[in-house]
Each structure stands twice: as structure tokens, then as C-alpha cells.
Design a protein around this motif. Structure first.
Motif, PDB file in Angstrom:
ATOM      1  N   VAL A   1       0.872  -1.175   0.000  1.00 35.58           N
ATOM      2  CA  VAL A   1       0.000   0.000   0.000  1.00 35.58           C
ATOM      3  C   VAL A   1       0.905   1.219   0.000  1.00 35.58           C
ATOM      4  N   PHE A   2       0.752   2.061  -1.033  1.00 35.46           N
ATOM      5  CA  PHE A   2       1.645   3.211  -1.240  1.00 35.46           C
ATOM      6  C   PHE A   2       0.786   4.449  -1.428  1.00 35.46           C
ATOM      7  N   TYR A   3       0.686   5.265  -0.394  1.00 34.75           N
ATOM      8  CA  TYR A   3      -0.170   6.453  -0.420  1.00 34.75           C
ATOM      9  C   TYR A   3      -1.558   6.101  -0.939  1.00 34.75           C
ATOM     10  N   ASP A   4      -2.136   5.082  -0.315  1.00 36.00           N
ATOM     11  CA  ASP A   4      -3.500   4.593  -0.551  1.00 36.00           C
ATOM     12  C   ASP A   4      -3.670   3.833  -1.864  1.00 36.00           C
ATOM     13  N   ALA A   5      -2.636   3.713  -2.676  1.00 40.41           N
ATOM     14  CA  ALA A   5      -2.681   2.864  -3.867  1.00 40.41           C
ATOM     15  C   ALA A   5      -2.256   1.452  -3.469  1.00 40.41           C
ATOM     16  N   LYS A   6      -2.961   0.460  -3.970  1.00 37.48           N
ATOM     17  CA  LYS A   6      -2.718  -0.930  -3.551  1.00 37.48           C
ATOM     18  C   LYS A   6      -2.197  -1.764  -4.720  1.00 37.48           C
ATOM     19  N   ILE A   7      -1.231  -2.637  -4.406  1.00 38.95           N
ATOM     20  CA  ILE A   7      -0.711  -3.608  -5.370  1.00 38.95           C
ATOM     21  C   ILE A   7      -0.948  -4.985  -4.787  1.00 38.95           C
ATOM     22  N   THR A   8      -1.727  -5.795  -5.481  1.00 40.59           N
ATOM     23  CA  THR A   8      -2.036  -7.132  -4.975  1.00 40.59           C
ATOM     24  C   THR A   8      -0.845  -8.068  -5.180  1.00 40.59           C
ATOM     25  N   PHE A   9      -0.903  -9.221  -4.522  1.00 43.82           N
ATOM     26  CA  PHE A   9       0.165 -10.209  -4.678  1.00 43.82           C
ATOM     27  C   PHE A   9       0.262 -10.682  -6.128  1.00 43.82           C
ATOM     28  N   ALA A  10      -0.886 -10.857  -6.791  1.00 47.14           N
ATOM     29  CA  ALA A  10      -0.858 -11.302  -8.191  1.00 47.14           C
ATOM     30  C   ALA A  10      -0.248 -10.231  -9.093  1.00 47.14           C
ATOM     31  N   GLU A  11      -0.610  -8.974  -8.880  1.00 46.78           N
ATOM     32  CA  GLU A  11      -0.026  -7.883  -9.664  1.00 46.78           C
ATOM     33  C   GLU A  11       1.468  -7.769  -9.423  1.00 46.78           C
ATOM     34  N   PHE A  12       1.855  -7.951  -8.178  1.00 47.19           N
ATOM     35  CA  PHE A  12       3.280  -7.873  -7.838  1.00 47.19           C
ATOM     36  C   PHE A  12       4.072  -8.942  -8.588  1.00 47.19           C
ATOM     37  N   LYS A  13       3.584 -10.169  -8.573  1.00 49.79           N
ATOM     38  CA  LYS A  13       4.274 -11.258  -9.264  1.00 49.79           C
ATOM     39  C   LYS A  13       4.384 -10.964 -10.759  1.00 49.79           C
TER      40      LYS A  13
END
Length: 556
Positions: free
Chosen positions: A42-54
Motif C-alpha cells: 500500500v503506497f499512499y493509498d494505492a494498492k498492489i495485490t500479490f498477483a499484480e506484484f508477481k
């Protein structure tokens, strides 16, 4: 070796911990499979899911391989805490390469050593500090970088937020036309996929640099296995579950933040709320907004946090654990946290042990204490001359052995040899720290055997600062010492002899300004004193300890 500490071992935990024999990227694959739609970052209220990260880490890894990065190659990583730092870290691993994390406060003169020593030809940097790395891009003898990926933090500000975003974070992406530079967004847009993972548990994984008495930073070689040990140990010691929420404020280039606030949560499937720089208001907002349960910090941050007059406006009740190290937590601050229902659990480790070798048992923590040796780790206090183990409460050097101890210093067999000692047929790592063990088997720091300054939790090695200062044309001699500082604990002072031809033409403040422009802010001398001569021994060595003792007496 004493086993008294086992009487205080965390309840329900075995003394032995089996470490998975997998590479670190496997943790990304597992968490993405288990929790694909859950936020990892979570980066200044923006979210990156585990699937997006991979997905993004694999695309970046594919690009690195396309540039010729192969198994065992070192890749520099030079940026603040951000989604891009974490993505780059794991992309380098997915490309079967070795991460070389570099303090983003380092300047060109310092970066040159990391590039040359590691042999890296590829780097990933943030655009605000890319100018420091730009001079190292090319084909000269001192310029080994051939490719630099440049990232703009603002690319990941994908949600509206009322949090205060620093200017360098929200700065829009800049067009950089330098040969060998590729923007981060173009790397992802290429949508390249990497080949198979070929590294195993005993291949090199990450190489954080540490300095010492020689003045030249040394790369600490860590394998996937050594890194996996402290990563797992941290969340098992504290009983962290997959729905924990971490506040990440310690820098990821440093092993404590790297393991405790980045890689550990990834393996657990937990969520990490990122702040690139310390901001006590933003920290409090994030804790309340996301129900932060775990926070690894250092005393200077905690002190500033508790001094916030608006602290009572925030709900901090979700925090169940605070931990840290680097410096002892002041008694009054630890008590204030206790009054809030929070136990601050201190630990101890070094770059050579990839974070903790010791942690306090959470339910029986002692204040201003390093803790006890963690899973499968042995530690003792020995006479630094004879290496005989000392009885309880006698002061000597702390030596350690365990699965997390590094493999040695990169391309430096002499320093590696000197870092270890054979005691009764076993190899022990010499920490260089003087400590004692109490009657319960808990370890306490007393002093340092090595010459080192601890400024706000950052280790400053005087010899390295001196080596950089000698590059100033007016400096004839310099000796760097630590002085007390009410906020930083210690700060850096340089005692300087100016060349005769330059005397009266340069001021102390000009030396301070030059140092600040040429080295990382945390190590740059904040105080400079001009003297006629430096005290020296009969053999001509500068007697730094005499200056240190004089300073301590003056402060007292």
C-alpha cells in the motif's frame, strides 16, 4: 556456551527451525497463488495485490535477462522505499541474479566503489537520484555500468490520497535521453517473460555492503538459505499471521527493514504499508487507516512519533507489536509505550547476519537488551585476546554462529579470514561488539571493539568518512570521531588539519558543505574543527581514541 536463555524461550516455539530449501522468489509465487487479490503493498493509498506484484516482477526480470543479466550477476538497486524497490529486488532474484542494495543517500564518489567492487553492469535507480549514478554510465575504466533502469515514484501514485506526499515522490516522470537508460514504464510495457529459475538455496542472493576499519565498504555475501533463515525467524518468533499489517518506515536497503518489513511479510502473505521517508503524521494516519498491527522502528523515530501533539487524534489500538534495534530504547520511552499497552521488543544483528541473531522473547523482554540467540543460533561473550568464554556479566566480544551468518566478504579473502575465529573446532563470527551475558542468558551491549559511530541507527565507519574527506584539496589530515547528539544519539565530527597554503582560505563550514555534497547525509560530518596537528603514536598513527576521549570528557 550458556543455555540459560532457554528457560525464557518463547512459549510454544521449538528451539529448532526448519528452513525451506527454496529460492526467495518462490515466496512470491506461493503468496500470489494463495492470496492473488489481497494487497501486498500500500503506497499512499494505492494498492498492489500479490498477483499484480508477481506479474510486474516477472516482466522486469524478463527485461533484465534480455539485457544479458544471468545467474550470479550483481545488479545495483538504488532508491527509496517504494513499490519499485520491492519489485526490482524480487525481479533481480527472478532473473537468477544478486541484489546489491545501495543507500539512496550515497553520492557519486561512494557509488563508484560499489559499481567497481561488485562488478555490476546493470543498475535500477530512482529518477531523483539518477544524476548521482549518471557519471558511472559508460565504458571508462571506473565506469562499469552499461544499463540503468530509471523509475519515477509518481507512476505508482494511482489512488487519490489525503496523505502528505513528498515532492520527490509526486514529481512526474522525466524524459531521459541518455544512452543506456531505459524508463521503468517502458521495461514493463515490453512484457518480456524470464526463463526458468536456476538458482538454489546455496546460490548468492543479496549482497549488502558494510564498511569497517579499512575505509572501503565490503559486500556481505548472503545466499537464499541465509536470508531465508532470518526472514522466517522473525515472523515465527512473533507469531505473525497472514492478515498482519506492517508499517514499513525503515529503509529496505538496510537488512532490518529488508527482512523485517519487506521480505518477511511477503512470505507470510501479510500487507505492507510503505512510507519512503519518515513522517510522524503520515505514520499515525496509516496506522489508524489500515489497522497496522506490526511496526519495526528505531528509537529516534519512536521518540519523534510520541512527541506529536496530535497523536491523541489517531486510533493506535491495533498495534500489537513494535520492535527494532540499532540503538537501545531509552527507559522513559519504553515505559511510555508500555503505558499505551505496547511492548517494544529489541533485537540485535548486523549486515553479516542479515538482521537478527538475537531477539528478546516477546512475553519476557528486557529493556535496553539485545535479547537471546534465535533459532539454531549460538552466541557467547569471549575475551577478545584469548577467545576464552567469559562468565556471566563479564565484558568481552560477542561472537556468533548460526544458519544466517554470511558466507564472507565479496572478493576480500583477507577481511573474511579476519572476521572469523576458530574456537574448539568451530567457526565463530566476530561481531566486533563488546557485551555481556546476564545470569538469565540475555545479551547486553556495552561498547564497541571496532571503531564505529551510531547515528540514528545508521552505522558510520570513521575510516570510510576520512577516506572521502582526503579527496578535498585543502585537507592535509582528518580524524573522524563520534560526539553526543540529543536527537541522533551520536553524530559525526571531523578534526581537520588544513594544508598550510590553504589556511585562512577555507572555513569549517565550507568543509561541512563540501562533505554534505559528496557523501551520504547520515555519515557527513556535521561538526568540523580545525587544529594545527593531530595526536600521533610513536609509529605515526593518528591516535583517534585520544581525540574521542577528549571529546567525551568535554561533553561530560
Amino acid at each position: 556456551m550458556s543455555d540459560r536463555h532457554f528457560a525464557f524461550w518463547p512459549k510454544g516455539l521449538p528451539r529448532h527451525m526448519s528452513v525451506p530449501e527454496t529460492d526467495l522468489f518462490y515466496n512470491v509465487e506461493v503468496s500470489a497463488r494463495r492470496y492473488p487479490n489481497k494487497p501486498y503493498l500500500v503506497f499512499y493509498d494505492a494498492k498492489i495485490t500479490f498477483a499484480e506484484f508477481k506479474d510486474e516482477a516477472e516482466r522486469l526480470a524478463g527485461w533484465l535477462e534480455k539485457q544479458g543479466v544471468k545467474k550470479g550477476d550483481r545488479v545495483l538497486l538504488y532508491m527509496q522505499n517504494s513499490p519499485q524497490f520491492v519489485l526490482a529486488y524480487y525481479a533481480i532474484l527472478r532473473a537468477n541474479a544478486v541484489v546489491v542494495p545501495v543507500n539512496p543517500m550515497n553520492m557519486t564518489k561512494e557509488l563508484r566503489h560499489y559499481v567497481k567492487d561488485s562488478g555490476a553492469t546493470v543498475a535500477i535507480a530512482a529518477q531523483d537520484i539518477y544524476p548521482q549514478m549518471k557519471p558511472l554510465l559508460g565504458n571508462g575504466a571506473d565506469q562499469g555500468l552499461q544499463q540503468i533502469v530509471v523509475a519515477a515514484y509518481a507512476d505508482y501514485l494511482k489512488a487519490a490520497t489525503d496523505l502528505k506526499v513528498p515532492d520527490f515522490i509526486k514529481a512526474p516522470r522525466q524524459a531521459i535521453g541518455d544512452a543506456g537508460v531505459t524508463p521503468w514504464n517502458e521495461v514493463l510495457a515490453a512484457n518480456l517473460r524470464p526463463g526458468p529459475i536456476t538458482v538454489g538455496p546455496d546460490d548468492l542472493c543479496v549482497m549488502p555492503y558494510t564498511s569497517g576499519t579499512t575505509g572501503h565498504p565490503k559486500g556481505c555475501m548472503h545466499s537464499h538459505r541465509t536470508v531465508m533463515h532470518t526472514m522466517m525467524a522473525g515472523y515465527q518468533w512473533f507469531g505473525i499471521q497472514q492478515d498482519a499489517v506492517y508499517l514499513a518506515v525503515l529503509p529496505f536497503f538496510h537488512v532490518t527493514g529488508m527482512q523485517g518489513s519487506m521480505s518477511g511479510p511477503l512470505q507470510a502473505g501479510a500487507t505492507v504499508v510503505l512510507l519512503p521517508r519518515w513522517d510522524r503524521d503520515a505514520a499515525a494516519q496509516c496506522i489508524a487507516r489500515y489497522g497496522v498491527t506490526s511496526w519495526t522502528s528505531i528509537p529516534t523515530m519512536v521518540i519523534d512519533f510520541l512527541m506529536n501533539p496530535k497523536l491523541g487524534d489517531y486510533d493506535l489500538s491495533t498495534i500489537t507489536r513494535m520492535s527494532g534495534g540499532g540503538a537501545a530504547m531509552p527507559e522513559a520511552i519504553a515505559q511510555k509505550l508500555l503505558d499505551m499497552g505496547i511492548t517494544y521488543v529489541e533485537g540485535y544483528g548486523l549486515s553479516e547476519t542479515i538482521a537478527p541473531s538475537h531477539i528478546n522473547p516477546p512475553d519476557r523482554a528486557k529493556k535496553q537488551c539485545l535479547g537471546v540467540p534465535i533459532f539454531d543460533t549460538e552466541s557467547m561473550v569471549v575475551d577478545p585476546n584469548t577467545f576464552k568464554e567469559l562468565p556471566a556479566n563479564e565484558v568481552g566480544e560477542i561472537v556468533t554462529r548460526g544458519p544466517q551468518v554470511f558466507l564472507g566478504y565479496w572478493n576480500n579473502p583477507e577481511a573474511t579470514h579476519n572476521a572469523f575465529v576458530d574456537i574448539d573446532g568451530k567457526q565463530w563470527f566476530r561481531t566486533g561488539d563488546l557485551g555481556r551475558v546476564d545470569e538469565d542468558g540475555y545479551f547486553f551491549m556495552v561498547d564497541r571493539l571496532k571503531r564505529m559511530i551510531n547515528a540514528s541507527g545508521f552505522k558510520v565507519w570513521p575510516a570510510e568518512v576520512e577516506a572521502l574527506m582526503y579527496q578535498h584539496p585543502a585537507i592535509q589530515e582528518a580524524c573522524v570521531i563520534g560526539v553526543r547528539d540529543p536527537h541522533r544519539g551520536e553524530t559525526v565530527k571531523a578534526v581537520v588539519v588544513i594544508k598550510e597554503a590553504q589556511r585562512g582560505k577555507v572555513s569549517e563550514q565550507e568543509i561541512i558543505d563540501w562533505a554534505h555534497a559528496n557523501m551520504a547525509a547520515y555519515k557527513s560530518p556535521r561538526i568540523v574543527e580545525f587544529v594545527e596537528t593531530l595526536p600521533k603514536s610513536a609509529t605515526g598513527k593518528v591516535m583517534w581514541r585520544a581525540l574521542q576521549e577528549k571529546e567525551a570528557a568535554s561533553a561530560a
